[in-house]
Design an enzyme around this catalytic site. Structure first.
Site, PDB file in Angstrom:
ATOM      1  N   LYS A 176     -15.947  23.968  42.167  1.00  0.00           N
ATOM      2  CA  LYS A 176     -16.786  23.399  43.223  1.00  0.00           C
ATOM      3  C   LYS A 176     -17.687  24.505  43.760  1.00  0.00           C
ATOM      4  CE  LYS A 176     -16.501  20.905  47.635  1.00  0.00           C
ATOM      5  NZ  LYS A 176     -15.571  20.353  48.645  1.00  0.00           N
ATOM      6  N   LYS A 229     -18.351  20.228  40.165  1.00  0.00           N
ATOM      7  CA  LYS A 229     -19.191  19.677  41.227  1.00  0.00           C
ATOM      8  C   LYS A 229     -20.162  20.762  41.690  1.00  0.00           C
ATOM      9  CE  LYS A 229     -18.865  17.681  45.871  1.00  0.00           C
ATOM     10  NZ  LYS A 229     -17.992  17.390  47.033  1.00  0.00           N
TER      11      LYS A 229
END
Length: 309
Positions: A176, A229
């Site tokens: 992330k 992400k």
């Protein structure tokens, strides 16, 4: 007949923002077509999702109060826990994924406990475990920790196992990035940090070898799914993880990516349908098995139209 990559409705996971109150279906200004929903309006949205054949949703909560320790995340009567119970009872066939983080519930907006401006990693893990257990008890089929604390997968795996949820899988936000593409989500979830940023625990966008180390660590700790992400700017990272690990791989097509396409389409600068289908096919081509996307409902309709010819 010779197409190598296929985008299917079964690949899609649709995000839902659940808020306190009643009669609420509030469109997020920066995310046209995405709504904050109170519990009494949630089922109608989910029925639309199921009618389109989308197999899974991921839930984010908007509590009515926030505090320094993010207690709304792990309360048995928390907004996400209540939503899980409601949906599991009404739609047992729907896969319910619970985002696991504190940022939507803390008064300071960070993903962990804070003391003197510093994130308290180990103390935060205890609260993330409590959150995961209450989510599983409420009916979550999958726990999706997005907090990026060190050791979060091992802690949650141990906590779930101890509580009797040995078969509840973990969809780890393994990679992330500290991305500029999250702005609209923070508006939707009311989760912008009150001070500083999240670069001390989210990843530097310049790093890919670190992504492999983070993913390997999560695999060793017991992650069942891996996630990258955002998606668009990190397709090389998706490909790198696909080549390195056999685990189911998820890409999160995030809010800023969604908002850009919506804005351009509204101005007549892009063909929304063609661009979205091309983008998500590219995400699949890079190696993702599943895609979390705010475009899911539109994509499901478009794919159904294609099938009908």
């Amino acid at each position: 007949m010779v197409r190598e990559t296929h985008l299917r409705v079964d690949d899609l996971i649709y995000p839902l923002f659940v808020t306190e109150g009643s009669g609420i279906r509030r469109e997020v200004p920066s995310m046209p077509g995405v709504y904050q929903l109170s519990l009494d309006r949630l089922n109608e949205e989910v029925e639309d999702v199921l009618a389109l054949g989308i197999p899974a949703v991921i839930l984010f909560g908007i509590p009515d109060h926030k505090d320094e320790v993010g207690s709304g995340a792990y309360e048995e009567a928390g907004i996400v826990q209540r939503a899980l119970r409601q949906l599991k009872k009404a739609y047992p066939e729907l896969v319910l994924i619970a985002d696991n983080c504190l940022c939507e519930y803390t008064s300071h907006g960070h993903c962990g406990l804070v003391r003197d401006g510093e994130i308290l990693n180990d103390e935060t893990l205890e609260l993330l475990v409590r959150t995961a257990v209450t989510q599983a008890e409420a009916g979550a089929d999958v726990i999706a920790p997005s907090n990026m604390m060190d050791g979060f997968v091992a802690a949650i795996r141990d906590g779930l196992d101890t509580a009797g949820f040995k078969h509840t899988p973990i969809m780890a936000y393994s990679v992330k990035y500290a991305s500029a593409f999250y702005g609209p989500f923070r508006e939707a979830a009311h989760s912008a940090p009150a001070f500083g940023d999240r670069r001390t625990y989210q990843m530097d966008p310049a790093n890919v070898r670190e992504a492999l180390r983070e993913a390997r660590s999560d695999v060793e700790e017991g992650a069942d799914f891996l996630m990258v992400k955002p998606a668009m700017a990190y397709l090389d990272v998706v490909k790198a993880l696909r080549e390195a690990f056999p685990h189911p791989l998820v890409a999160y097509n995030v809010s800023g990516e969604y908002a850009m396409i919506k804005a351009a389409a509204r101005n007549g600068w892009l063909d929304e349908r063609a661009v979205v289908l091309e983008l998500l096919t590219g995400v699949k081509r890079a190696g993702a098995d599943l895609i979390i996307t705010y475009h899911a409902k539109d994509v499901a309709r478009w794919l159904r139209e294609e099938d009908r010819g």
